[in-house]
Design a protein around this motif. Structure first.
Motif, mmCIF file in Angstrom:
data_model
loop_
_atom_site.group_PDB
_atom_site.id
_atom_site.type_symbol
_atom_site.label_atom_id
_atom_site.label_comp_id
_atom_site.label_asym_id
_atom_site.label_seq_id
_atom_site.Cartn_x
_atom_site.Cartn_y
_atom_site.Cartn_z
ATOM 1 N N THR A 169 40.068 28.411 38.770
ATOM 2 C CA THR A 169 39.588 28.344 40.161
ATOM 3 C C THR A 169 38.820 27.046 40.407
ATOM 4 O OG1 THR A 169 39.419 30.741 40.154
ATOM 5 C CG2 THR A 169 38.246 29.587 41.917
ATOM 6 N N LEU A 189 41.326 33.106 47.910
ATOM 7 C CA LEU A 189 41.592 32.846 46.488
ATOM 8 C C LEU A 189 42.652 33.828 46.002
ATOM 9 C CD1 LEU A 189 40.971 31.574 43.694
ATOM 10 C CD2 LEU A 189 39.193 33.311 43.414
ATOM 11 N N ILE A 229 44.811 34.928 42.718
ATOM 12 C CA ILE A 229 44.991 34.770 41.281
ATOM 13 C C ILE A 229 46.380 35.302 40.935
ATOM 14 C CG2 ILE A 229 44.151 35.415 38.975
ATOM 15 C CD1 ILE A 229 42.213 33.563 40.487
ATOM 16 N N ALA A 285 34.763 34.238 40.119
ATOM 17 C CA ALA A 285 35.412 33.056 40.703
ATOM 18 C C ALA A 285 35.227 33.054 42.218
ATOM 19 C CB ALA A 285 36.897 33.051 40.344
ATOM 20 N N ARG A 286 35.289 34.237 42.815
ATOM 21 C CA ARG A 286 35.103 34.316 44.273
ATOM 22 C C ARG A 286 33.683 33.942 44.668
ATOM 23 N NH1 ARG A 286 38.516 39.466 46.523
ATOM 24 N NH2 ARG A 286 37.339 39.140 48.422
ATOM 25 N N ALA A 343 45.329 29.847 39.712
ATOM 26 C CA ALA A 343 44.463 30.072 40.876
ATOM 27 C C ALA A 343 44.986 29.222 42.020
ATOM 28 C CB ALA A 343 43.035 29.661 40.555
ATOM 29 N N VAL A 392 44.014 28.231 45.938
ATOM 30 C CA VAL A 392 42.903 28.285 46.891
ATOM 31 C C VAL A 392 43.375 27.719 48.226
ATOM 32 C CG1 VAL A 392 40.600 27.370 47.429
ATOM 33 C CG2 VAL A 392 41.169 27.979 45.069
#
Ligand code: GDP
Length: 359
Positions: free
Chosen positions: A247, A268, A270, A285-286, A312, A314
Protein backbone atom coordinates in the motif's frame (compact mmCIF):
# COMPACT_ATOMS: atom_id res chain seq x y z
CA UNK A 1 -17.77 -2.05 -13.10
CA UNK A 2 -19.13 -2.46 -16.60
CA UNK A 3 -17.89 0.22 -18.97
CA UNK A 4 -17.72 1.22 -22.59
CA UNK A 5 -14.34 2.56 -23.74
CA UNK A 6 -13.84 5.18 -26.43
CA UNK A 7 -10.28 5.99 -27.44
CA UNK A 8 -9.84 9.32 -29.18
CA UNK A 9 -6.62 10.00 -31.11
CA UNK A 10 -3.51 7.88 -31.40
CA UNK A 11 -2.66 7.36 -27.72
CA UNK A 12 -6.37 6.99 -26.93
CA UNK A 13 -6.79 4.18 -29.47
CA UNK A 14 -3.68 2.26 -28.41
CA UNK A 15 -4.50 2.45 -24.69
CA UNK A 16 -8.13 1.49 -25.33
CA UNK A 17 -6.96 -1.57 -27.22
CA UNK A 18 -4.50 -2.51 -24.44
CA UNK A 19 -7.29 -2.18 -21.85
CA UNK A 20 -9.78 -4.22 -23.88
CA UNK A 21 -7.17 -6.97 -24.43
CA UNK A 22 -6.19 -7.10 -20.76
CA UNK A 23 -9.84 -7.33 -19.70
CA UNK A 24 -10.44 -10.12 -22.20
CA UNK A 25 -7.29 -12.09 -21.31
CA UNK A 26 -8.07 -11.90 -17.60
CA UNK A 27 -11.69 -12.91 -18.24
CA UNK A 28 -13.00 -9.94 -16.21
CA UNK A 29 -15.73 -8.94 -18.65
CA UNK A 30 -15.80 -5.36 -17.35
CA UNK A 31 -15.27 -3.89 -20.83
CA UNK A 32 -18.59 -4.03 -22.71
CA UNK A 33 -17.32 -2.39 -25.84
CA UNK A 34 -14.28 -0.58 -27.21
CA UNK A 35 -14.15 1.90 -30.06
CA UNK A 36 -11.23 3.95 -31.40
CA UNK A 37 -12.04 7.27 -33.08
CA UNK A 38 -9.46 9.30 -35.00
CA UNK A 39 -8.99 11.89 -37.75
CA UNK A 40 -5.85 10.04 -38.93
CA UNK A 41 -6.63 6.90 -40.94
CA UNK A 42 -3.11 5.48 -40.58
CA UNK A 43 -3.34 5.44 -36.77
CA UNK A 44 -6.54 3.39 -36.94
CA UNK A 45 -5.13 0.78 -39.32
CA UNK A 46 -2.85 -0.78 -36.74
CA UNK A 47 -5.69 -1.41 -34.27
CA UNK A 48 -7.70 -4.62 -33.83
CA UNK A 49 -10.69 -3.03 -32.11
CA UNK A 50 -13.60 -1.31 -33.89
CA UNK A 51 -12.57 2.01 -35.40
CA UNK A 52 -14.22 5.12 -36.77
CA UNK A 53 -12.61 7.79 -38.95
CA UNK A 54 -13.95 11.31 -38.36
CA UNK A 55 -13.26 14.67 -40.03
CA UNK A 56 -12.91 13.10 -43.47
CA UNK A 57 -14.23 16.24 -45.20
CA UNK A 58 -11.87 18.50 -43.29
CA UNK A 59 -8.55 16.65 -43.16
CA UNK A 60 -9.05 13.72 -45.56
CA UNK A 61 -7.81 11.12 -43.12
CA UNK A 62 -4.50 12.91 -42.50
CA UNK A 63 -5.12 13.95 -38.88
CA UNK A 64 -5.19 17.44 -37.35
CA UNK A 65 -1.48 17.72 -36.54
CA UNK A 66 -1.25 19.40 -33.16
CA UNK A 67 -4.33 21.55 -33.72
CA UNK A 68 -6.57 20.66 -30.79
CA UNK A 69 -9.08 23.40 -31.61
CA UNK A 70 -9.66 21.64 -34.93
CA UNK A 71 -9.84 18.33 -33.05
CA UNK A 72 -12.60 19.76 -30.84
CA UNK A 73 -14.46 21.25 -33.79
CA UNK A 74 -14.46 18.02 -35.77
CA UNK A 75 -15.75 16.13 -32.74
CA UNK A 76 -18.51 18.70 -32.24
CA UNK A 77 -19.58 18.35 -35.88
CA UNK A 78 -19.47 14.55 -35.87
CA UNK A 79 -20.39 13.62 -32.31
CA UNK A 80 -23.79 12.35 -33.53
CA UNK A 81 -22.06 9.81 -35.78
CA UNK A 82 -19.76 8.73 -32.94
CA UNK A 83 -22.70 8.38 -30.57
CA UNK A 84 -24.66 6.40 -33.20
CA UNK A 85 -21.71 4.05 -33.53
CA UNK A 86 -21.61 3.66 -29.74
CA UNK A 87 -25.28 3.32 -29.11
CA UNK A 88 -25.43 -0.42 -29.54
CA UNK A 89 -22.52 -0.81 -27.15
CA UNK A 90 -23.87 1.37 -24.35
CA UNK A 91 -26.35 -1.24 -23.24
CA UNK A 92 -28.35 -0.97 -20.07
CA UNK A 93 -25.53 -2.93 -18.43
CA UNK A 94 -22.91 -0.18 -18.77
CA UNK A 95 -22.30 1.62 -15.49
CA UNK A 96 -19.96 4.18 -16.97
CA UNK A 97 -18.32 5.49 -20.13
CA UNK A 98 -14.56 6.03 -20.24
CA UNK A 99 -13.05 8.30 -22.89
CA UNK A 100 -9.32 7.64 -23.32
CA UNK A 101 -6.94 10.22 -24.81
CA UNK A 102 -3.46 11.70 -24.81
CA UNK A 103 -4.13 15.31 -23.77
CA UNK A 104 -1.06 16.79 -25.49
CA UNK A 105 -1.87 15.98 -29.13
CA UNK A 106 -4.63 17.26 -31.39
CA UNK A 107 -7.47 14.80 -32.03
CA UNK A 108 -7.64 13.39 -28.49
CA UNK A 109 -6.74 16.67 -26.81
CA UNK A 110 -9.60 18.54 -28.44
CA UNK A 111 -11.94 15.62 -29.11
CA UNK A 112 -12.04 14.09 -25.61
CA UNK A 113 -13.50 17.11 -23.76
CA UNK A 114 -15.97 17.73 -26.58
CA UNK A 115 -17.10 14.10 -26.63
CA UNK A 116 -17.49 14.14 -22.82
CA UNK A 117 -19.70 17.21 -23.18
CA UNK A 118 -21.89 15.57 -25.83
CA UNK A 119 -22.16 12.19 -24.07
CA UNK A 120 -23.17 13.81 -20.79
CA UNK A 121 -26.13 15.44 -22.51
CA UNK A 122 -27.44 12.04 -23.54
CA UNK A 123 -26.47 9.40 -21.00
CA UNK A 124 -27.19 9.20 -17.27
CA UNK A 125 -24.19 7.01 -16.44
CA UNK A 126 -20.99 8.81 -15.40
CA UNK A 127 -18.63 9.87 -18.17
CA UNK A 128 -14.97 9.65 -17.18
CA UNK A 129 -11.84 10.65 -19.04
CA UNK A 130 -8.67 8.62 -18.76
CA UNK A 131 -6.12 11.21 -19.83
CA UNK A 132 -2.38 11.06 -20.47
CA UNK A 133 -0.30 14.11 -19.54
CA UNK A 134 2.84 14.77 -21.61
CA UNK A 135 6.13 14.08 -19.88
CA UNK A 136 8.34 16.98 -18.78
CA UNK A 137 10.65 16.66 -21.79
CA UNK A 138 7.95 16.73 -24.43
CA UNK A 139 7.76 19.91 -26.53
CA UNK A 140 5.94 23.07 -25.52
CA UNK A 141 3.09 22.53 -27.98
CA UNK A 142 2.23 19.30 -26.12
CA UNK A 143 2.34 21.11 -22.77
CA UNK A 144 0.21 23.99 -23.97
CA UNK A 145 -2.32 21.68 -25.63
CA UNK A 146 -2.56 19.48 -22.55
CA UNK A 147 -3.07 22.51 -20.29
CA UNK A 148 -6.11 23.67 -22.23
CA UNK A 149 -7.43 20.15 -22.68
CA UNK A 150 -7.08 19.28 -18.99
CA UNK A 151 -8.84 22.44 -17.90
CA UNK A 152 -11.77 21.70 -20.22
CA UNK A 153 -11.89 17.98 -19.52
CA UNK A 154 -11.94 18.65 -15.76
CA UNK A 155 -15.00 20.83 -16.32
CA UNK A 156 -16.84 18.44 -18.65
CA UNK A 157 -16.17 14.93 -17.35
CA UNK A 158 -17.50 13.46 -14.12
CA UNK A 159 -13.87 12.79 -13.20
CA UNK A 160 -10.54 12.65 -15.01
CA UNK A 161 -8.12 9.87 -14.14
CA UNK A 162 -4.72 11.27 -15.03
CA UNK A 163 -1.60 9.40 -16.01
CA UNK A 164 1.62 11.40 -16.18
CA UNK A 165 3.72 9.98 -19.02
CA UNK A 166 6.79 10.31 -16.74
CA UNK A 167 5.23 8.18 -14.00
CA UNK A 168 5.45 4.66 -15.41
CA UNK A 169 8.16 5.37 -17.94
CA UNK A 170 11.21 3.12 -17.95
CA UNK A 171 14.00 5.70 -17.59
CA UNK A 172 16.50 3.54 -19.45
CA UNK A 173 14.53 4.13 -22.64
CA UNK A 174 13.18 7.10 -24.57
CA UNK A 175 9.55 7.99 -23.93
CA UNK A 176 8.44 6.70 -27.34
CA UNK A 177 10.18 3.37 -26.78
CA UNK A 178 8.40 3.13 -23.43
CA UNK A 179 4.89 3.70 -24.77
CA UNK A 180 4.16 -0.01 -24.94
CA UNK A 181 5.26 -0.58 -21.34
CA UNK A 182 3.37 2.50 -20.15
CA UNK A 183 0.25 1.36 -22.00
CA UNK A 184 0.52 -2.14 -20.49
CA UNK A 185 0.85 -0.60 -17.04
CA UNK A 186 -2.19 1.58 -17.62
CA UNK A 187 -4.16 -1.41 -18.91
CA UNK A 188 -3.31 -3.54 -15.88
CA UNK A 189 -4.01 -0.89 -13.26
CA UNK A 190 -7.13 0.63 -14.77
CA UNK A 191 -8.24 -2.84 -15.85
CA UNK A 192 -8.07 -4.08 -12.27
CA UNK A 193 -9.94 -1.03 -11.04
CA UNK A 194 -12.75 -1.57 -13.56
CA UNK A 195 -12.88 -5.26 -12.76
CA UNK A 196 -13.30 -4.50 -9.06
CA UNK A 197 -16.97 -4.93 -8.45
CA UNK A 198 -17.43 -7.68 -11.00
CA UNK A 199 -18.74 -10.99 -9.72
CA UNK A 200 -15.77 -13.26 -9.27
CA UNK A 201 -15.46 -16.84 -8.08
CA UNK A 202 -14.43 -17.37 -4.44
CA UNK A 203 -16.20 -14.42 -2.82
CA UNK A 204 -13.93 -12.59 -0.39
CA UNK A 205 -14.94 -11.21 2.99
CA UNK A 206 -15.12 -7.72 1.68
CA UNK A 207 -15.61 -7.42 -2.06
CA UNK A 208 -15.46 -4.05 -3.74
CA UNK A 209 -18.66 -2.83 -5.31
CA UNK A 210 -18.83 -0.66 -8.45
CA UNK A 211 -20.48 2.03 -6.36
CA UNK A 212 -17.29 2.31 -4.28
CA UNK A 213 -15.34 3.21 -7.41
CA UNK A 214 -18.05 5.64 -8.56
CA UNK A 215 -18.24 7.28 -5.10
CA UNK A 216 -14.47 7.66 -4.92
CA UNK A 217 -14.57 9.50 -8.24
CA UNK A 218 -17.59 11.52 -7.09
CA UNK A 219 -15.74 14.71 -6.05
CA UNK A 220 -15.08 15.18 -9.77
CA UNK A 221 -11.92 16.98 -10.80
CA UNK A 222 -8.80 14.91 -11.04
CA UNK A 223 -8.11 11.39 -9.84
CA UNK A 224 -4.95 9.32 -9.79
CA UNK A 225 -4.27 5.60 -9.53
CA UNK A 226 -1.42 3.81 -7.77
CA UNK A 227 -0.31 0.19 -7.78
CA UNK A 228 2.33 -2.04 -6.21
CA UNK A 229 2.64 -5.74 -5.52
CA UNK A 230 4.61 -7.87 -3.08
CA UNK A 231 5.39 -11.56 -2.69
CA UNK A 232 2.88 -13.19 -0.33
CA UNK A 233 3.44 -15.83 2.36
CA UNK A 234 1.10 -18.86 2.40
CA UNK A 235 -0.33 -17.94 5.78
CA UNK A 236 -2.36 -14.72 5.97
CA UNK A 237 -0.96 -13.93 9.43
CA UNK A 238 2.47 -13.50 7.85
CA UNK A 239 1.19 -11.02 5.31
CA UNK A 240 0.30 -8.05 7.54
CA UNK A 241 3.49 -6.19 6.70
CA UNK A 242 3.40 -7.23 3.03
CA UNK A 243 -0.01 -5.58 2.66
CA UNK A 244 1.14 -2.40 4.41
CA UNK A 245 4.33 -2.25 2.31
CA UNK A 246 2.44 -2.78 -0.95
CA UNK A 247 0.00 0.00 0.00
CA UNK A 248 2.82 2.41 0.88
CA UNK A 249 4.58 1.66 -2.40
CA UNK A 250 1.37 2.05 -4.39
CA UNK A 251 0.88 5.55 -3.01
CA UNK A 252 4.44 6.77 -2.70
CA UNK A 253 6.22 5.09 -5.61
CA UNK A 254 3.66 3.52 -7.94
CA UNK A 255 1.23 6.33 -8.61
CA UNK A 256 0.15 7.75 -11.95
CA UNK A 257 0.69 11.28 -10.63
CA UNK A 258 3.88 11.25 -8.57
CA UNK A 259 3.73 13.36 -5.40
CA UNK A 260 -0.03 13.73 -5.56
CA UNK A 261 -0.76 12.44 -2.09
CA UNK A 262 -3.37 14.79 -0.64
CA UNK A 263 -6.84 13.76 -1.74
CA UNK A 264 -10.53 14.22 -0.99
CA UNK A 265 -11.39 10.55 -1.33
CA UNK A 266 -9.52 7.26 -1.50
CA UNK A 267 -10.20 3.63 -2.33
CA UNK A 268 -7.86 0.79 -1.39
CA UNK A 269 -8.27 -2.53 -3.15
CA UNK A 270 -6.16 -5.46 -2.00
CA UNK A 271 -5.93 -8.08 -4.72
CA UNK A 272 -4.75 -11.61 -4.17
CA UNK A 273 -5.60 -15.10 -2.95
CA UNK A 274 -8.34 -14.56 -0.31
CA UNK A 275 -6.64 -17.07 2.03
CA UNK A 276 -3.48 -14.97 2.06
CA UNK A 277 -5.11 -11.59 2.74
CA UNK A 278 -4.63 -10.58 6.38
CA UNK A 279 -7.57 -8.54 7.70
CA UNK A 280 -5.36 -6.82 10.23
CA UNK A 281 -2.96 -5.78 7.43
CA UNK A 282 -5.84 -4.34 5.37
CA UNK A 283 -7.14 -2.37 8.37
CA UNK A 284 -3.72 -0.94 9.15
CA UNK A 285 -3.06 -0.10 5.53
CA UNK A 286 -6.36 1.77 5.39
CA UNK A 287 -5.58 3.80 8.52
CA UNK A 288 -2.15 4.62 7.11
CA UNK A 289 -3.73 5.77 3.84
CA UNK A 290 -6.25 7.88 5.76
CA UNK A 291 -3.48 9.71 7.58
CA UNK A 292 -1.26 10.12 4.55
CA UNK A 293 -3.94 11.45 2.17
CA UNK A 294 -5.94 13.41 4.73
CA UNK A 295 -9.18 11.70 3.60
CA UNK A 296 -11.88 11.33 6.18
CA UNK A 297 -12.78 7.88 4.99
CA UNK A 298 -10.88 5.38 2.90
CA UNK A 299 -13.18 3.03 1.02
CA UNK A 300 -11.91 -0.45 0.50
CA UNK A 301 -12.34 -4.08 -0.34
CA UNK A 302 -10.67 -7.22 -1.55
CA UNK A 303 -10.30 -8.46 -5.07
CA UNK A 304 -9.91 -12.22 -5.20
CA UNK A 305 -7.24 -13.28 -7.68
CA UNK A 306 -5.50 -16.59 -8.08
CA UNK A 307 -1.92 -15.46 -7.46
CA UNK A 308 1.01 -16.04 -5.13
CA UNK A 309 1.48 -12.29 -4.87
CA UNK A 310 -0.54 -9.60 -3.15
CA UNK A 311 -1.21 -6.25 -4.80
CA UNK A 312 -2.47 -2.91 -3.56
CA UNK A 313 -4.43 -0.66 -5.88
CA UNK A 314 -5.11 2.88 -4.67
CA UNK A 315 -7.56 5.27 -6.32
CA UNK A 316 -7.44 8.88 -5.14
CA UNK A 317 -10.17 11.44 -5.93
CA UNK A 318 -9.85 15.22 -5.84
CA UNK A 319 -6.07 15.54 -6.22
CA UNK A 320 -6.14 18.71 -8.34
CA UNK A 321 -4.53 20.86 -5.64
CA UNK A 322 -1.43 18.65 -5.56
CA UNK A 323 1.94 20.19 -6.36
CA UNK A 324 2.31 17.90 -9.39
CA UNK A 325 -0.77 19.37 -11.05
CA UNK A 326 0.16 22.93 -10.13
CA UNK A 327 3.65 22.37 -11.53
CA UNK A 328 2.21 21.02 -14.78
CA UNK A 329 -0.26 23.90 -15.11
CA UNK A 330 2.61 26.37 -14.71
CA UNK A 331 4.56 24.51 -17.44
CA UNK A 332 1.49 24.64 -19.72
CA UNK A 333 0.92 28.34 -18.99
CA UNK A 334 4.50 29.22 -19.93
CA UNK A 335 4.31 27.14 -23.08
CA UNK A 336 1.04 28.83 -24.02
CA UNK A 337 2.56 32.28 -23.46
CA UNK A 338 5.58 31.37 -25.56
CA UNK A 339 3.33 30.17 -28.36
CA UNK A 340 1.23 33.33 -28.25
CA UNK A 341 4.20 35.73 -28.43
CA UNK A 342 4.34 37.34 -31.88
CA UNK A 343 7.12 35.93 -34.06
CA UNK A 344 9.86 38.57 -34.35
CA UNK A 345 9.92 40.33 -37.70
CA UNK A 346 13.43 40.07 -39.21
CA UNK A 347 13.04 43.49 -40.81
CA UNK A 348 12.98 45.04 -37.28
CA UNK A 349 16.77 44.63 -37.23
CA UNK A 350 17.10 47.26 -40.01
CA UNK A 351 14.79 49.76 -38.38
CA UNK A 352 17.46 52.17 -37.08
CA UNK A 353 19.80 51.87 -40.05
CA UNK A 354 20.16 54.90 -42.30
CA UNK A 355 19.51 52.90 -45.42
CA UNK A 356 16.48 53.46 -47.58
CA UNK A 357 14.41 50.63 -48.77
CA UNK A 358 14.73 49.95 -52.48
CA UNK A 359 10.96 50.31 -52.96
P1 GDP B 1 -3.65 12.69 -31.38
O1 GDP B 1 -3.62 11.46 -32.22
O2 GDP B 1 -3.67 13.95 -32.20
O3 GDP B 1 -4.74 12.71 -30.37
O4 GDP B 1 -2.26 12.77 -30.57
P2 GDP B 1 -1.55 11.66 -29.68
O5 GDP B 1 -2.54 10.67 -29.19
O6 GDP B 1 -0.36 11.14 -30.40
O7 GDP B 1 -1.13 12.56 -28.45
C1 GDP B 1 0.13 13.02 -28.21
C2 GDP B 1 0.44 12.86 -26.75
O8 GDP B 1 0.18 11.52 -26.37
C3 GDP B 1 1.88 13.11 -26.43
O9 GDP B 1 1.99 13.68 -25.15
C4 GDP B 1 2.50 11.70 -26.47
O10 GDP B 1 3.61 11.59 -25.64
C5 GDP B 1 1.37 10.85 -25.98
N1 GDP B 1 1.34 9.51 -26.59
C6 GDP B 1 1.29 9.18 -27.91
N2 GDP B 1 1.21 7.84 -28.07
C7 GDP B 1 1.21 7.31 -26.82
C8 GDP B 1 1.12 5.98 -26.30
O11 GDP B 1 1.03 4.98 -27.02
N3 GDP B 1 1.14 5.84 -24.94
C9 GDP B 1 1.24 6.91 -24.10
N4 GDP B 1 1.25 6.67 -22.78
N5 GDP B 1 1.30 8.17 -24.55
C10 GDP B 1 1.29 8.36 -25.88
Amino acid sequence: MKVVLIGVGQAGGKITQALAEYDYEMGFDAVQGALAVNTAAADLQSLDIDTQLIGRDRVKGHGVGGDNELGAEIMREESTEVIDELDGRITSRAEGIVIVAGLGGGTGSGGAPMLAHELKRIYDVPVYVLGVLPGRNEGSIYQANAGRSLKTVAREADATILIDNDAWHDNEQSLEASFETINQNIAQRVGLLLAAGEVIDGVAESVVDSSEVINTLQPGGIASIGYASAAAAEDSADNINNIITATRNALLAGTSLPDAVEADTALLVIAGDPDRIARKGVERARSWLEEETGCLEVRGGDFPLDSDRLAALVLLGGVERSSRIQEFLERARQAHEQASEPTPDPSDAFENEQIDDLF
